[in-house]
Design an enzyme around this catalytic site. Structure first.
Site, PDB file in Angstrom:
ATOM      1  CG  ASP A   1      -8.757   1.379   3.196  1.00 34.83           C
ATOM      2  OD1 ASP A   1      -9.572   0.370   2.706  1.00 34.83           O
ATOM      3  OD2 ASP A   1      -7.343   1.040   3.196  1.00 34.83           O
TER       4      ASP A   1
ATOM      5  CE  LYS B   1      -4.410  -1.201   1.989  1.00 35.71           C
ATOM      6  NZ  LYS B   1      -5.352  -1.136   2.981  1.00 35.71           N
TER       7      LYS B   1
ATOM      8  CG  ASN C   1      -7.942   1.358  -1.012  1.00 35.89           C
ATOM      9  OD1 ASN C   1      -7.726   2.312  -1.712  1.00 35.89           O
ATOM     10  ND2 ASN C   1      -8.769   0.895  -0.262  1.00 35.89           N
TER      11      ASN C   1
HETATM   12  P1  NAP Z   1      -0.846  -1.548  10.711  1.00 29.85           P
HETATM   13  O1  NAP Z   1      -0.614  -0.234   9.921  1.00 29.85           O
HETATM   14  O2  NAP Z   1      -0.005  -2.591  10.716  1.00 29.85           O
HETATM   15  O3  NAP Z   1      -1.526  -0.979  12.297  1.00 29.85           O
HETATM   16  C1  NAP Z   1      -1.567  -2.059  13.326  1.00 29.85           C
HETATM   17  C2  NAP Z   1      -1.862  -1.241  14.472  1.00 29.85           C
HETATM   18  O4  NAP Z   1      -2.315  -2.327  15.512  1.00 29.85           O
HETATM   19  C3  NAP Z   1      -0.847  -0.424  15.193  1.00 29.85           C
HETATM   20  O5  NAP Z   1      -1.510   0.703  15.683  1.00 29.85           O
HETATM   21  C4  NAP Z   1      -0.236  -1.289  16.301  1.00 29.85           C
HETATM   22  O6  NAP Z   1       0.271  -0.344  17.369  1.00 29.85           O
HETATM   23  C5  NAP Z   1      -1.464  -1.887  16.802  1.00 29.85           C
HETATM   24  N1  NAP Z   1      -1.043  -3.025  17.509  1.00 29.85           N
HETATM   25  C6  NAP Z   1      -0.386  -4.363  17.168  1.00 29.85           C
HETATM   26  N2  NAP Z   1      -0.141  -5.099  18.118  1.00 29.85           N
HETATM   27  C7  NAP Z   1      -0.513  -4.424  19.257  1.00 29.85           C
HETATM   28  C8  NAP Z   1      -0.773  -4.850  20.454  1.00 29.85           C
HETATM   29  N3  NAP Z   1      -0.149  -6.230  20.849  1.00 29.85           N
HETATM   30  N4  NAP Z   1      -1.078  -4.105  21.423  1.00 29.85           N
HETATM   31  C9  NAP Z   1      -1.871  -3.034  21.082  1.00 29.85           C
HETATM   32  N5  NAP Z   1      -1.733  -2.638  19.747  1.00 29.85           N
HETATM   33  C10 NAP Z   1      -1.084  -3.227  18.951  1.00 29.85           C
HETATM   34  O7  NAP Z   1      -2.564  -2.291  10.320  1.00 29.85           O
HETATM   35  P2  NAP Z   1      -3.460  -1.596   9.537  1.00 29.85           P
HETATM   36  O8  NAP Z   1      -2.963  -1.584   8.003  1.00 29.85           O
HETATM   37  O9  NAP Z   1      -3.859  -0.114  10.049  1.00 29.85           O
HETATM   38  O10 NAP Z   1      -4.665  -2.636  10.016  1.00 29.85           O
HETATM   39  C11 NAP Z   1      -5.298  -2.684  11.141  1.00 29.85           C
HETATM   40  C12 NAP Z   1      -6.441  -3.653  11.204  1.00 29.85           C
HETATM   41  O11 NAP Z   1      -7.408  -3.322  10.520  1.00 29.85           O
HETATM   42  C13 NAP Z   1      -6.134  -5.202  10.736  1.00 29.85           C
HETATM   43  O12 NAP Z   1      -6.701  -6.045  11.276  1.00 29.85           O
HETATM   44  C14 NAP Z   1      -6.789  -5.066   9.253  1.00 29.85           C
HETATM   45  O13 NAP Z   1      -7.028  -6.305   9.084  1.00 29.85           O
HETATM   46  C15 NAP Z   1      -7.882  -4.105   9.623  1.00 29.85           C
HETATM   47  N6  NAP Z   1      -8.354  -3.567   8.356  1.00 29.85           N
HETATM   48  C16 NAP Z   1      -9.645  -3.736   7.942  1.00 29.85           C
HETATM   49  C17 NAP Z   1     -10.385  -3.200   7.046  1.00 29.85           C
HETATM   50  C18 NAP Z   1     -11.569  -3.471   6.554  1.00 29.85           C
HETATM   51  O14 NAP Z   1     -12.000  -3.087   5.346  1.00 29.85           O
HETATM   52  N7  NAP Z   1     -12.548  -3.976   7.475  1.00 29.85           N
HETATM   53  C19 NAP Z   1      -9.500  -2.345   5.966  1.00 29.85           C
HETATM   54  C20 NAP Z   1      -8.217  -2.144   6.626  1.00 29.85           C
HETATM   55  C21 NAP Z   1      -7.622  -2.780   7.796  1.00 29.85           C
HETATM   56  P3  NAP Z   1       1.824  -0.081  17.259  1.00 29.85           P
HETATM   57  O15 NAP Z   1       2.007   1.257  16.356  1.00 29.85           O
HETATM   58  O16 NAP Z   1       1.876   0.209  18.913  1.00 29.85           O
HETATM   59  O17 NAP Z   1       2.582  -1.064  16.770  1.00 29.85           O
END
Ligand code: NAP
Length: 278
Positions: A105, A68, A89
């Site tokens: 998104d 992305k 995306n």
């Molecule tokens: P990302 O950029 O990798 O961000 C991950 C986030 O999770 C960060 O804020 C990270 O915090 C936090 N995190 C990870 N492990 C953690 C823990 N043990 N304790 C507390 N916080 C933790 O991922 P993303 O792309 O934003 O996606 C995040 C989620 O949204 C995923 O599950 C994805 O499948 C979902 N999503 C859904 C859609 C949909 O269409 N429904 C679209 C996009 C994403 P740190 O910064 O501290 O590491």
């Protein structure tokens, strides 16, 4: 006779994606003669994969993890919202071969919320948990709503500060991760954008016991569809929103970019997608 339209989703590894189910359904519903392919593309092959799609006349493609952000230097143009998010995306390849990146998104996140609950308390701030790509989408979408302000809380506080500084327009407040429970008590909308609650990860720990009765709890994690957070919210009588609709509405915005048709989240599609989770 013209050739069928071609579109795809690229990612690496590309194990499970619902995008082909969604776009193939809309192509059939709207009489678009086309195919939507699942295309695993390793990071080193990104440039050649884009070139190949351009040469073969693809209308565009979706991008998922991990491309992305890294796709941006390969594009001719980046739409302002995607530029602000630092992530793309959806890509459109026009008839002249010009390649433009978009990010749908944020549109999908808010459209899902609006379609799923008639309203949520807008006299209170919203709370976004997480500070990754999805949190940026949430922040950008919610800042367009008439809310007092948007709170953001993330395990790594500096990342929340960066999001607030880059997209917050002075209307985002950073909350320490340890203070998220108090923030939840004063929010009209709580949005989980962390990976917590997703299969293979621990549940998100946020205290809902003091949340207002009209608070809406939205979890954009959709694997599983009903996360521990949503389970608890429902048990407490709070309204909940799952992440599946976000996936569908961000896809709808992509379909509109490619074909100039805004498709519906109809009952047939709902049934097909929900069947995947049964
Ligand atoms: P990302 O950029 O990798 O961000 C991950 C986030 O999770 C960060 O804020 C990270 O915090 C936090 N995190 C990870 N492990 C953690 C823990 N043990 N304790 C507390 N916080 C933790 O991922 P993303 O792309 O934003 O996606 C995040 C989620 O949204 C995923 O599950 C994805 O499948 C979902 N999503 C859904 C859609 C949909 O269409 N429904 C679209 C996009 C994403 P740190 O910064 O501290 O590491």
């Amino acid at each position: 006779m013209s050739n069928p339209h071609k579109a795809a989703v690229i990612g690496w590894p590309l194990t499970h994606t619902l995008s082909p189910v969604i776009h193939s359904h809309w192509m059939a519903t709207h009489g678009v003669d086309g195919v939507y392919e699942k295309m695993p593309v390793a990071p080193d092959d990104l440039g050649s994969a884009i070139n190949k799609m351009k040469m073969e006349g693809y209308v565009g493609f979706n991008i998922t993890v991990p491309h992305k952000e890294m796709i941006i230097p390969h594009l001719d143009k980046v739409a302002p919202l995607a530029r602000l998010m630092g992530a793309v995306n959806t890509v459109k390849i026009d008839e002249n071969g010009v390649i433009t990146g978009f990010n749908t998104d944020g549109i999908g996140l808010v459209a899902n919320l609006q379609k799923s609950v008639a309203s949520w308390p807008k006299d209170k701030p919203a709370l976004v948990l997480g500070a990754g790509g999805a949190a940026r989408a949430a922040a950008l979408g919610l800042l367009n709503e008439d809310l007092p302000f948007v709170m953001i809380s993330n395990r790594t506080r500096e990342k929340a500060e960066t999001v607030a500084a880059e997209v917050g327009r002075g209307r985002m407040v950073v909350i320490d991760w340890n203070s998220r429970h108090e923030a939840a008590a004063s929010s009209g909308l709580i949005v989980n954008t962390t990976v917590l609650g997703m299969h293979g990860n621990p549940a998100l720990d946020v205290d809902l016991s003091r949340a207002g009765k009209d608070t809406v709890v939205y979890d954009i994690v959709y694997q599983p569809l009903i996360t521990p957070l949503l389970n608890e919210a429902a048990e407490r009588g709070l309204r909940t929103v799952t992440g599946l609709g976000m996936l569908v509405y961000q896809a709808a915005a992509a379909f509109k970019i490619w074909f100039d048709i805004m498709p519906e989240y109809d009952d047939v599609l709902k049934e097909r997608l929900e069947a995947v989770f049964r």
